[in-house]
Design an enzyme around this catalytic site. Structure first.
Site, PDB file in Angstrom:
ATOM      1  CB  CYS A  71      -0.930  -0.010   1.213  1.00  0.00           C
ATOM      2  SG  CYS A  71      -1.989   1.445   1.325  1.00  0.00           S
ATOM      3  CB  CYS A 123      -0.643   2.369   4.009  1.00  0.00           C
ATOM      4  SG  CYS A 123      -2.266   1.809   3.481  1.00  0.00           S
ATOM      5  CG  ASP A 124       3.149   1.179   4.503  1.00  0.00           C
ATOM      6  OD1 ASP A 124       2.706   1.645   5.562  1.00  0.00           O
ATOM      7  OD2 ASP A 124       2.952   0.005   4.139  1.00  0.00           O
TER       8      ASP A 124
END
Length: 305
Positions: free
Chosen positions: A130, A133-134
């Site tokens: 992701c 997300c990261d």
């Protein structure tokens, strides 16, 4: 007989349970693991409103506390099947069958794994599925993106706002992504390509990823590549095996719903990542859950008339 049975206790399922229980409905939430879903596997969350940064398990626990406050019952169970009995539904687990007036499916999905050496060992320590997300954790780093479809190329482009370089690794000699997305990638100076190549192994030290081993599928040549992170986009798999005979899945196994989260079966709803949708994030899961919890209440009202 419950008013609502929620299958899954990720952010979508917990929000659905919260909204339904706040409407004074009796709610059972069935989960096969710890409440929180994929949040429990996310070290830090920076894109959830109200928090500059919060640990995934901490956000999961806060959501779970809210659900408990309004009387939702919780049960451990592995769901095998659901049955529509007209005015009520059945959720068949390995060891017990539950009955409810409505069902809210919130089983989510999982990232398709490559199964290569190092993938599991370095998950959350350089291996990610992701970019949203990261990505921010990889500022000025060199990254590999595995895949050649829309998601892989779009996420590679997204990662260039953080990374110093992004290398797209694709097993063919041309991308599968839409042409407009390809054009953006080819025009981005931070993106380069390893064509006709597959990931054989992810390497690193005790803490983080430091490199990868690629193999050219045409020549079988092995290439060692230095990298700080590997983002894998070879597809998602919906967790919908228990519902395959219910007539609510599309050809790829995702649950189809309308905007009210209603499936083809009246009184059966679906929320979050298990749905056929484009953006799968905690925020969108929470939105789905709120809608379904309210729609379940409306549906039950029609049964009582």
């Amino acid at each position: 007989m419950y008013d609502v049975i929620v299958i899954g206790a990720g952010p979508a399922g917990m929000t659905a349970a919260l909204y339904a229980s706040r409407s004074n409905l009796s709610v059972l939430m069935i989960e096969r693991g710890a409440p929180g879903g994929q949040m429990n596997n996310t070290a830090e969350i920076e894109n959830y409103p109200g928090f500059d940064l919060i640990m995934g398990p901490d956000l999961a626990y806060k959501m779970y506390e809210s659900v408990e406050k309004f009387g939702t019952e919780n049960a451990y169970g592995i769901v095998m099947d659901i049955k529509d009995q007209g005015t009520y539904k059945e959720v068949i687990c390995e060891e017990q069958t539950y009955q409810g007036k409505t069902i809210i499916i919130a089983t989510g999905c999982e990232h398709r794994k490559l199964g290569v050496k190092g993938e599991e060992e370095f998950a959350g320590r350089g291996v990610s599925y992701c970019a949203v997300c990261d990505g921010a954790f990889f500022r000025n780093k060199r990254l590999l993106v595995i895949g050649g479809g829309d998601s892989a190329v779009e996420e590679a482009i997204y990662l260039t706002q953080f990374a110093s370089e992004v290398v797209i690794v694709h097993r063919r000699d041309e991308l599968r992504a839409q042409k407009i997305i390809q054009d953006r990638a080819f025009a981005n100076e931070k993106i380069s390509f390893e064509w006709d190549s597959i990931l054989e192994e992810i390497t690193g030290n005790d803490m983080v990823v430091t490199g990868s081993r690629l193999r050219n599928v045409k020549t079988n040549e092995i290439k060692e590549v230095e990298t700080d992170g590997v983002f894998i986009y070879v597809g998602l798999d919906p967790l919908t095996e228990p519902f395959k005979n219910a007539g609510i899945l599309n050809s790829e196994g995702w649950v189809q719903t309308d905007q009210e989260m209603q499936t083809a079966i009246p009184g059966v709803f679906a929320v979050g990542d298990v749905r056929e949708k484009t953006l799968r994030q905690i925020t969108t899961a929470v939105g789905d859950g709120g809608i379904a919890g309210q729609e379940a209440y409306k549906y039950i009202e029609t049964l009582d008339k």
